[in-house]
Design an enzyme around this catalytic site. Structure first.
Site, PDB file in Angstrom:
ATOM      1  N   ARG A   1       0.835  -1.207   0.000  1.00  0.00           N
ATOM      2  CA  ARG A   1       0.000   0.000   0.000  1.00  0.00           C
ATOM      3  C   ARG A   1       0.865   1.251   0.000  1.00  0.00           C
ATOM      4  NH1 ARG A   1      -2.944  -0.824   4.530  1.00  0.00           N
ATOM      5  NH2 ARG A   1      -4.678  -1.645   3.366  1.00  0.00           N
TER       6      ARG A   1
ATOM      7  N   GLU B   1      -1.581  -8.332  -2.892  1.00  0.00           N
ATOM      8  CA  GLU B   1      -2.640  -7.338  -3.111  1.00  0.00           C
ATOM      9  C   GLU B   1      -2.010  -5.952  -3.121  1.00  0.00           C
ATOM     10  OE1 GLU B   1      -5.718  -5.261   0.003  1.00  0.00           O
ATOM     11  OE2 GLU B   1      -5.495  -7.433   0.117  1.00  0.00           O
TER      12      GLU B   1
ATOM     13  N   THR C   1      -8.891  -2.792  -1.617  1.00  0.00           N
ATOM     14  CA  THR C   1      -9.759  -1.635  -1.405  1.00  0.00           C
ATOM     15  C   THR C   1     -10.443  -1.242  -2.712  1.00  0.00           C
ATOM     16  OG1 THR C   1      -8.177  -0.915   0.290  1.00  0.00           O
ATOM     17  CG2 THR C   1      -9.981   0.561  -0.181  1.00  0.00           C
TER      18      THR C   1
ATOM     19  N   LYS D   1     -13.523 -12.061   3.684  1.00  0.00           N
ATOM     20  CA  LYS D   1     -12.613 -11.525   4.693  1.00  0.00           C
ATOM     21  C   LYS D   1     -13.466 -10.939   5.813  1.00  0.00           C
ATOM     22  CE  LYS D   1     -10.864  -7.416   3.848  1.00  0.00           C
ATOM     23  NZ  LYS D   1     -10.027  -6.280   3.445  1.00  0.00           N
TER      24      LYS D   1
END
Length: 153
Positions: free
Chosen positions: A19, A42, A77, A137
């Site tokens: 991120r 991710e 996200t 999740k």
């Protein structure tokens, strides 16, 4: 593609999160994850700055190109169809969302991508599963603890 992602996540039991970094840094992190045996990564969208979405997709494309045999790569996200399409176009193989939007899950599955929405309540978990989620999740779960997850099961 979806089946391979699901198997990689089941086998590895970990999805590493990247991120807020430029694509070249993301590529170096992916290299370290692959060397360490992680099989799914991710790259997360930063919602506060739409201009950064292109960096996310550039990182996904770079990781996919370099590590297509070693790593499954997707986006985190993911909140809307535009981000999902950008992820798909970059070669992303799955999406992780902080919430359950059944239409977005179905759209993702229609692209042969694995969908991993976040859910907290039993209703959200069932809605996600019925929409075709590969995994659900439990999110946010920090204060809920393992007993809550056992109760949900």
């Amino acid at each position: 593609m979806k089946a391979e992602v699901e198997q990689a996540i089941r086998d590895g039991r970990v999805v590493a999160i990247i991120r807020g970094y430029d694509p070249d840094v993301c590529l170096h992190l992916a290299e370290a994850y692959a060397a360490g045996g992680i099989r799914a990564v991710e790259v997360t969208y930063v919602q506060a700055d739409r201009a950064l979405w292109k960096k996310t997709t550039a990182a996904i494309a770079a990781i996919r190109e370099r590590f297509s045999a070693e790593l499954r790569v997707g986006a985190g996200t993911v909140l809307n169809s535009e981000q999902l399409a950008m992820t798909r176009d970059a070669g992303g193989e799955f999406m992780v969302a902080p919430n359950v939007r059944p239409a977005l899950v179905r759209e993702c599955v229609g692209f042969d991508m694995a969908a991993v929405p976040g859910a907290l309540t039993p209703t959200e978990v069932v809605d996600a599963w019925e929409a075709g989620a590969s995994f659900v999740k439990i999110f946010p779960a920090g204060r809920m603890g393992p007993t809550y997850v056992k109760d949900l099961r």
